[in-house]
Design a protein around this motif. Structure first.
Motif, PDB file in Angstrom:
ATOM      1  N   PRO A  67       1.517 -14.842  10.873  1.00  0.00           N
ATOM      2  CA  PRO A  67       0.948 -15.000  10.307  1.00  0.00           C
ATOM      3  C   PRO A  67       0.067 -14.371   9.234  1.00  0.00           C
ATOM      4  N   GLY A  68      -0.353 -14.713   7.502  1.00  0.00           N
ATOM      5  CA  GLY A  68      -0.755 -13.820   6.533  1.00  0.00           C
ATOM      6  C   GLY A  68      -1.888 -13.130   6.737  1.00  0.00           C
ATOM      7  N   ASN A  69      -1.533 -12.610   7.754  1.00  0.00           N
ATOM      8  CA  ASN A  69      -2.833 -11.965   8.123  1.00  0.00           C
ATOM      9  C   ASN A  69      -3.431 -10.168   8.187  1.00  0.00           C
ATOM     10  N   GLY A  70      -1.728 -10.057   8.010  1.00  0.00           N
ATOM     11  CA  GLY A  70      -1.431  -8.182   7.940  1.00  0.00           C
ATOM     12  C   GLY A  70      -1.386  -7.621   9.151  1.00  0.00           C
ATOM     13  N   SER A  71      -0.729  -8.300  10.906  1.00  0.00           N
ATOM     14  CA  SER A  71      -0.810  -8.100  11.993  1.00  0.00           C
ATOM     15  C   SER A  71       0.699  -7.490  11.976  1.00  0.00           C
ATOM     16  N   THR A  72       0.914  -8.342  11.555  1.00  0.00           N
ATOM     17  CA  THR A  72       3.165  -7.947  11.085  1.00  0.00           C
ATOM     18  C   THR A  72       3.914  -7.347  10.031  1.00  0.00           C
ATOM     19  N   LEU A  73       3.798  -5.946  10.310  1.00  0.00           N
ATOM     20  CA  LEU A  73       4.091  -5.290   9.461  1.00  0.00           C
ATOM     21  C   LEU A  73       6.056  -5.378   9.639  1.00  0.00           C
TER      22      LEU A  73
END
Length: 325
Positions: A90-96
């Motif tokens: 998801p494009g919410n910055g919760s996965t780096l």
């Protein structure tokens, strides 16, 4: 590049025993990710330099943000599996995802500025050309390269694999010096180091950390480091530029990215947390043990640097018709 066991133990000890950084107020606005678990993907196995560097910073980021950060190792396909997973998140910055480089591969791979957005730089570090002392090799880079020009078949250099930063640095040496030293790729650095020490391959273009003990013991000779400045870990070893290849500059680097579409304010908060983590003395000391230095940068600077550096190496690879995997 893989850190030797003693260095890994020191770095992992830091992870276990470091004093917690005072938690700052939440940097993520309510409704925009506050309280979410952050998953940080690593495309290499646990225990290697990429993994250890990531975990060092992740623990500090966790304290700064007051959010749980879970490091998830997904090795395979030269890191492409982790990059693809991050791009599809998801494009919410919760996965780096940690992006090590430069690495060139024929495997379809997401890129910063396209499927991935740059978040921050973590670290950069040099490589070093070493030679076995089990053979009667020239003692200086200038005489080594001269000998390689006269008898190209007498020399070869080992690296941790096709398309890796070490392979690319070795081919840059060939192009700038006018040599044809044969590249011998390995599936990782440990066997490459062992075979250079044993003289099966006379030379190695490798990360500093795994070869440093063998340089100090006299089993390997350090000819030159690949960066424009000397390494603090090998202060008596010249740069390639000092040794005659003017303008030679190559390093290994580690960047952080997330899926394209993450809100700018979330990327800014992550960048601020990572930047603060890089200022921690314990992190900096552990980085030094891994042969790298902290390299803070803005999100845009990260994207620009990674995109530009990969383009530079892609041009070299095409000119030299390098085999990639």
């Amino acid at each position: 590049m893989n850190a030797p066991i003693p260095c890994r133990r020191r770095m992992l000890a830091f992870l276990a025993g470091a004093a917690c950084t005072a938690a700052a107020p939440p940097l993520f606005a309510q409704g925009n990710g506050s309280g979410q678990v952050i998953t940080w993907l690593v495309g290499q196995p646990a225990g290697g330099t990429v993994d250890v560097v990531t975990r060092l910073v992740a623990r500090q980021v966790e304290q700064v943000l007051g959010q749980t950060v879970v490091v998830d190792n997904r090795p395979g396909a030269a890191g492409a599996i982790a990059l693809q997973a991050a791009a599809k998140a998801p494009g919410n910055g919760s996965t780096l995802v940690t992006v090590p480089g430069p690495i060139l591969t024929n495997v379809p791979t997401p890129h910063l500025g396209k499927e991935l957005a740059g978040v921050a730089m973590l670290a950069r570090g040099p490589m070093v050309l070493v030679g076995t002392t089990a053979r009667a090799l020239p003692t200086h880079l200038e005489t080594l390269l001269a000998a390689a020009k006269k008898d190209p078949k007498a020399f070869a250099f080992a690296s941790s694999g096709n398309g890796t930063s070490q392979h690319l640095a070795g081919e840059m040496m060939n192009q700038m010096a006018g040599t044809q030293i044969v590249h011998v790729p390995y599936k990782g650095g440990s066997q490459a180091v062992a075979d250079v020490i044993g003289g099966q391959v006379p030379l190695g273009m490798l990360g500093i950390t795994p070869v440093l003990p063998h340089i100090r013991s006299g089993k390997l000779r350090a000819y030159a480091v690949t960066t424009a400045s000397r390494s603090a870990m090998l202060p008596d070893t010249p740069t390639f530029g000092e040794a005659g290849l003017k303008g030679f500059d190559a390093d290994q680097w580690f960047a952080v990215a997330t899926a394209t579409g993450a809100p700018p304010e979330r990327i800014a908060a992550l960048n601020a947390a990572i930047t603060r983590a890089l200022q921690d003395p314990g992190v900096q000391a552990a980085f030094a043990s891994a042969g790298v230095v902290a390299a803070p940068a803005t999100a845009q600077q990260t994207t620009d640097f990674v995109s530009g550096d990969l383009a530079r190496w892609q041009a070299l690879a095409q000119k030299a018709r390098l085999p990639l995997e």
